[in-house]
Structures are given as structure tokens and as C-alpha cells.
Design an enzyme around this catalytic site. Structure first.
Site, PDB file in Angstrom:
ATOM      1  N   ASP A 195       0.905  -1.321   0.396  1.00 23.97           N
ATOM      2  CA  ASP A 195      -0.002   0.293   0.282  1.00 23.97           C
ATOM      3  C   ASP A 195       1.148   1.745  -0.558  1.00 23.97           C
ATOM      4  O   ASP A 195       1.658   1.806   0.755  1.00 23.97           O
ATOM      5  CB  ASP A 195      -0.528   0.100   1.408  1.00 23.97           C
ATOM      6  CG  ASP A 195      -1.744   0.998   1.435  1.00 23.97           C
ATOM      7  OD1 ASP A 195      -2.807   1.453  -0.024  1.00 23.97           O
ATOM      8  OD2 ASP A 195      -1.771   1.112   2.341  1.00 23.97           O
ATOM      9  N   GLU A 227      14.497 -15.024   0.066  1.00 22.49           N
ATOM     10  CA  GLU A 227      14.647 -16.761   0.944  1.00 22.49           C
ATOM     11  C   GLU A 227      13.989 -17.681   0.491  1.00 22.49           C
ATOM     12  O   GLU A 227      14.211 -18.393   1.141  1.00 22.49           O
ATOM     13  CB  GLU A 227      14.995 -15.285   2.417  1.00 22.49           C
ATOM     14  CG  GLU A 227      16.405 -14.743   2.281  1.00 22.49           C
ATOM     15  CD  GLU A 227      16.019 -14.401   3.993  1.00 22.49           C
ATOM     16  OE1 GLU A 227      15.754 -14.918   4.650  1.00 22.49           O
ATOM     17  OE2 GLU A 227      16.926 -12.947   3.916  1.00 22.49           O
TER      18      GLU A 227
HETATM   19  C1  NOJ Z   1      -4.185   2.922  -0.833  1.00 23.84           C
HETATM   20  C2  NOJ Z   1      -5.619   1.669  -0.761  1.00 23.84           C
HETATM   21  O1  NOJ Z   1      -6.156   1.300  -1.822  1.00 23.84           O
HETATM   22  C3  NOJ Z   1      -6.812   2.841  -0.170  1.00 23.84           C
HETATM   23  O2  NOJ Z   1      -8.321   1.941   0.015  1.00 23.84           O
HETATM   24  C4  NOJ Z   1      -5.643   3.801   1.453  1.00 23.84           C
HETATM   25  O3  NOJ Z   1      -7.139   4.474   1.351  1.00 23.84           O
HETATM   26  C5  NOJ Z   1      -4.884   4.199   1.109  1.00 23.84           C
HETATM   27  N1  NOJ Z   1      -3.947   3.862  -0.064  1.00 23.84           N
HETATM   28  C6  NOJ Z   1      -4.336   4.659   2.072  1.00 23.84           C
HETATM   29  O4  NOJ Z   1      -4.478   3.212   3.382  1.00 23.84           O
END
Ligand code: NOJ
Length: 554
Positions: free
Chosen positions: A221, A270
Site C-alpha cells: 500500500d 529467501e
Molecule cells: C491505498 C488504498 O488502496 C486505499 O484504499 C487507502 O485509503 C490508502 N491507500 C491509504 O492506505
């Protein structure tokens, strides 16, 4: 409250090396996929019960959006404990059972990793606040004194992606106003300070925890956000919204992030079984995206430039060429994606007039949107590389555009004053049966209301109907498996085609796409394999229907 797992871990046997290079990966949004315990919220048991459906659909892997312990300020992207499952989704034993069952079926599991920020309910952050200024734990986040005579102004001019300032002022333990902390997203999502060695150590340990659990990979993310420019400099009078995605920002796509991924790649390598990581990196260009997938970094990166492309032959051809060209020098597969939990579903998006972007919703012309969505999917699945599907797109689901304000949960809806930034419309629980409680999602209703049209779009209603979108996806994925090398390679050969039409050749295969609103007469390229709309071949020619894609074996 980390949970402990007694059972041994599990890996997928018989791994095909490089399986991810042409994999079709299906995104499950756990709260909206299937509800096993009837509380109106999807859960891991629900996902587990539907694995055979995913196997039968024909995907290779399942990416699960976050299911970790979380106050759910941003639907789980605010993690309080990275090694625990939120009780609303189940337990670690449920996760273990899910991974095992998936592997039994030959499906791989990719989990979401959220390293840019934690929840404000994470132990580190709670203690950092409670211990007050000077606490060593504050160095693991970005705490700063405010500007102005009394520190009443945020430390810099950055804005939260969800709207409003990217800083929130704290209160000292004695009740006086204190320092500010940085959150690129909601205030409940404080950003980690990745210059602190404890943060890097912790995430390497979290990676190992889940790899030991047997997961096949991670979706990272905000992969472009971890490192901030030194000194946290102001953007300086620019409209941040306009710069985002078009320019390198002091908080996005900083070169330092790549050191982190080099360290992670060593850990992934790994482990046996070709474990992977895919970057959610919103960068200004596909060339910068390619930096995340250099041979010693991550394996894949989402192709958001592709997702943002309108239903237009020239633009599609150009983004396909640019994407393939950008990945070629680093040897990574291109990826393709049309929908996810953050954007308007493509069946709705493609009905909008071009130029509206990915977040804008409109009720639009349903029939037109679905026709283009089906054609766009067949185009995507004919391209070399790996493709991502978002749950419900195989049912042709549109965005739900008329959710009442009182049911909405997306933090961007509440913070993005005046902007149409809410994402709940693509997160409505999906329909499994034509009738019954929440159309088979679960026995206890659904956390967002489903429209009346959901029954007719359900898995049950579409199964066995050769004209349905579900059967189109099943057929396409079956052909993709059988057609040698359809997902392999790093190039397509374009064929001459009339304006508004794309035609390209792959080994033993031709794909033709008509993006115009009128039928176009073309030579039949070979034997008809699959079409997104009814098509008849006559005397060596074909009338390619408006907004359609046809696959040919040649
Ligand atoms: C990207 C994620 O896909 C989204 O849903 C989220 O709100 C933001 N990152 C923050 O984590």
C-alpha cells in the site's frame, strides 16, 4: 494483542517459477465479498467458502485487502496490529485455514501490507502520544512543532489525500496544545518515519511473519510514500491536487523508497515458492513506475496509467505501447488493471464522457458502460503480462451511485469537501444469489445497501447464461490458460486498422477492438475464439459490433 498460531505453516507445492509474470490476480475486498457469520460484514470464513468459485472462474491468485486488527477508520488501511486479524474478519486460525484451502485448490494468496502509516490505535502511536514530547517513540512517526507564535499552524503546507491539512495537532498529557503529527491520509493514519531503524526492522519482521504463514506475496500500500524529502519542505503555493500524479512530490516517489524494496526483495527471495510483491505506486509516468520493479526490487507495480485511460483507441494503443516499453528494460512484466476498491468501477466509468478521471461517478448509460467494460476486459486479458480483476467486475457490476449519505463510510467522503472523492460506490457487497438475504452475501444483511438490480446480476443469475458477463470472464480466462503464451512476452504487433479500431497479433492469436459507437467491417482474421458482443462471420468478413472486442485464433 498479537494472536498466536499453533498450527504449522503451509506453502503451495509445485510452484511454476515466474508464475506471477502472466498471472490473473483477483482482488477480494473482504468486508464486501462473503459474510460467513451473518453479521452483515464479509469475513475470512466467507472468503474461504467461496474459494471454489474463484478456482472455477479461472484466476491464479487472490489478493486480499487488509483484514488486520484495525479500528476501520479507513476500511482496514489503518492497522493497529499487523500480526493479528480483526475479530470482525476472524482469527489467525481462519487465515491459516484460508491459505491452506487456497493452496489445495492451486490458488495463491497475496495479502495487503500497509507500511506508510499505522492506525492511531497502534501501540507505538498510543504510547508516543501518552508519553508526551520527548518520547523516543515519537521518532518513529513525524511529530513536529507547529508554526506561528503559539505553534498554532501546521508545520508545512502538505494536504491530506483525503482533504484538509496533512497534520493534526496533539494535546500534551497535561492538556496543553502540543506538537503536530503527519498523516498523508486520515488523521487516524499517522505516517511512519522510515528513517528510523525500528520502523524498517519491524516491517522486515512483519514480512517474515506472513511469509511464514504461507502467503505467496504482498500488495504494498502507498509504496511510493514511505520516504519523505529531507526537512519536509513546503510544496509552496501550488495546487496539490493538480500536482498529484503529475509531478514528484516531497512525500511521494522519493528515490529513497527503493532501498527499502531492495531489502525486502532479499527476504522474499529467501523463501521457497516464488513469493512476490506488487507496488501500489502512483507515479507521474510509467517510466518512474518501472523503477519499483527493477530486478532487485519488487516484482510488479499496478499500471494506474492504464486504469486511467479513456475508452479511446489512440489513447489505449499509446498507453499499451508506453507500458510495455517502460517495463522492457527492467525485465518486469507489464500489469493491467481496470477497477479496484478506490476507483469508479469500469462498467460505470466507461459510460461517462471522456476526461472525467477515475473517481467521478455518474449513473450514465448502463448498457453502454457494460458493453465497453466487457470489451475492455477482453482487450486487457489479451495483453502480455499480469492482469488484476476486482471482485464483482466479472458480474459487470456498476458503481452504486445513489447511496444515501448516512450509510457512507469512506473517510474521503467526509473530508473531501466539495470533491467527488467517495469510494463506497464500488464497495457494495456483491450478489451471489438472485434472491434472499443480501443476495447471498450473508444471512444478516449487508453493511452497505445493495440496489434492487443486484439479484439479476448475481452469480446465480448469470451462471450458465452464455451471454452473461460472468460466463464471458470464465471463457476468457479458460482461453487465456489454453492459448499458449497469451500472457507471456513483452510486446504486441499492431496490425493496420480503421480509425477507432485496434488490431494486434500475438503468437497464434489476433485481438480486434472496436472503440467506436458503430459496427466496423473487417476481414475475419481466423477462427473466432471469443467475442464481447454477438458477432457473425460471413464470407471471410466480420462486422465488428460497436464497442466490442473479438479474439481470433490464427
Ligand atoms: C491505498 C488504498 O488502496 C486505499 O484504499 C487507502 O485509503 C490508502 N491507500 C491509504 O492506505
Amino acid at each position: 494483542m498479537t494472536q498466536h498460531l499453533a498450527a504449522p505453516t503451509h506453502t503451495l507445492d509445485g510452484t511454476r517459477p515466474g508464475w506471477w509474470r502472466d498471472a490473473v490476480i483477483y482482488q477480494v475486498y473482504p468486508r464486501s465479498f462473503a459474510d460467513g457469520n451473518g453479521d452483515g460484514m464479509g469475513d475470512l470464513d466467507g472468503v474461504r467458502s467461496r474459494l471454489p468459485y474463484l478456482k472455477n472462474l479461472g484466476v491464479d491468485a487472490v489478493w486480499l485487502s487488509p483484514f488486520y486488527a484495525s479500528p476501520q477508520a479507513d476500511a482496514g488501511y489503518d492497522v493497529a496490529d499487523y500480526r493479528a486479524i480483526d475479530p470482525m474478519f476472524g482469527t489467525l486460525l481462519d487465515a491459516d485455514a484460508l491459505i491452506r484451502d487456497a493452496h489445495e485448490l492451486g490458488l495463491r494468496i497475496i495479502v495487503d501490507l500497509v507500511p506508510n502509516h499505522s492506525s492511531d490505535q497502534h501501540e507505538w502511536f498510543k504510547r508516543a502520544l501518552a508519553e508526551g514530547p520527548g518520547s523516543a517513540l515519537r521518532e518513529r512517526y513525524h511529530f513536529r512543532p507547529g508554526k506561528g507564535a503559539n505553534g498554532q499552524l501546521p508545520p508545512n503546507d502538505w494536504e491530506s489525500i483525503f482533504g484538509g491539512p496533512a497534520w493534526t495537532r496533539t494535546e500534551n498529557p497535561d492538556g496543553t496544545p502540543g506538537d503536530w503529527y503527519l498523516h498523508l491520509f486520515a488523521p487516524e493514519q499517522p505516517d511512519f518515519n522510515w528513517d528510523h531503524p525500528a520502523v524498517a526492522d519491524e516491517f522486515r519482521s512483519i514480512l517474515r511473519f506472513w511469509l511464514d504463514m504461507g502467503v505467496d506475496g504482498f500488495r504494498v500500500d502507498v509504496a511510493h510514500g514511505l520516504v519523505k524529502a529531507e526537512g519536509l519542505p513546503d510544496i509552496g503555493g501550488h495546487d496539490q491536487l493538480k500536482l498529484l500524479g503529475n509531478d514528484v512530490m516531497p512525500f511521494f516517489d522519493q528515490d529513497g523508497v527503493h532501498d527499502i524494496y531492495r531489502a525486502w526483495r532479499k527476504i522474499l527471495d529467501e523463501y521457497p515458492g516464488d513469493r512476490i510483491a506488487v507496488a501500489e505506486a502512483w507515479t507521474p509516468t510509467v517510466e518512474r513506475t518501472a523503477n519499483y520493479v527493477r530486478p532487485d526490487e519488487l516484482h510488479q507495480a499496478f499500471n494506474f496509467q492504464y486504469l486511467g485511460t479513456a475508452w479511446d483507441a489512440t489513447e489505449l494503443r499509446s498507453v499499451i505501447d508506453l507500458s510495455l516499453a517502460a517495463m522492457r528494460p527492467v525485465g518486469a512484466p507489464a500489469t493491467w488493471v481496470l477497477s479496484n476498491h478506490d476507483v469508479t468501477r469500469h462498467a460505470t466509468r466507461f459510460a461517462n464522457p471522456p476526461g472525467l478521471g477515475t473517481q467521478i461517478r455518474d449513473a450514465g448509460d448502463r448498457e453502454l458502460g457494460l458493453r465497453r467494460a466487457r470489451a475492455a476486459t477482453l482487450l486487457m486479458l489479451a495483453l502480455p503480462g499480469s492482469a488484476y480483476l476486482y471482485q464483482g467486475e466479472e458480474l459487470g457490476l456498476p458503481d452504486v451511485t445513489d447511496l444515501p449519505d448516512e450509510v457512507r463510510q469512506d473517510p474521503s467522503f467526509f473530508r473531501a469537501a466539495g470533491q467527488d472523492g467517495f469510494r463506497d460506490g464500488c464497495r457494495v457487497p456483491i450478489p451471489w444469489t438472485a434472491e434472499g438475504s443480501s443476495y447471498g452475501f450473508g444471512s444478516g444483511g449487508s453493511w452497505l445497501p445493495q440496489p434492487d438490480s443486484w439479484g439479476g446480476l448475481s452469480v446465480e443469475a448469470q451462471t450458465g447464461d452464455p451471454d452473461s458477463t460472468l460466463e464471458l470472464y470464465r471463457s476468457a480466462l479458460a482461453v487465456r490458460r489454453e492459448q499458449p503464451g497469451l500472457g507471456e512476452g513483452d510486446a504486441v504487433s499492431w496490425l493496420d486498422a480503421p480509425e477507432g479500431v485496434l488490431a494486434f497479433r500475438r503468437e497464434g492469436f489476433v485481438c480486434t477492438v472496436n472503440t467506436t459507437g458503430k459496427a466496423v467491417s473487417l476481414p475475419a482474421y481466423g477462427q473466432l475464439l471469443l467475442a464481447s458482443a454477438a458477432v457473425a462471420v460471413d464470407g471471410g468478413r466480420v462486422d465488428l459490433p460497436a464497442d466490442s472486442t473479438v479474439w481470433w485464433a490464427v
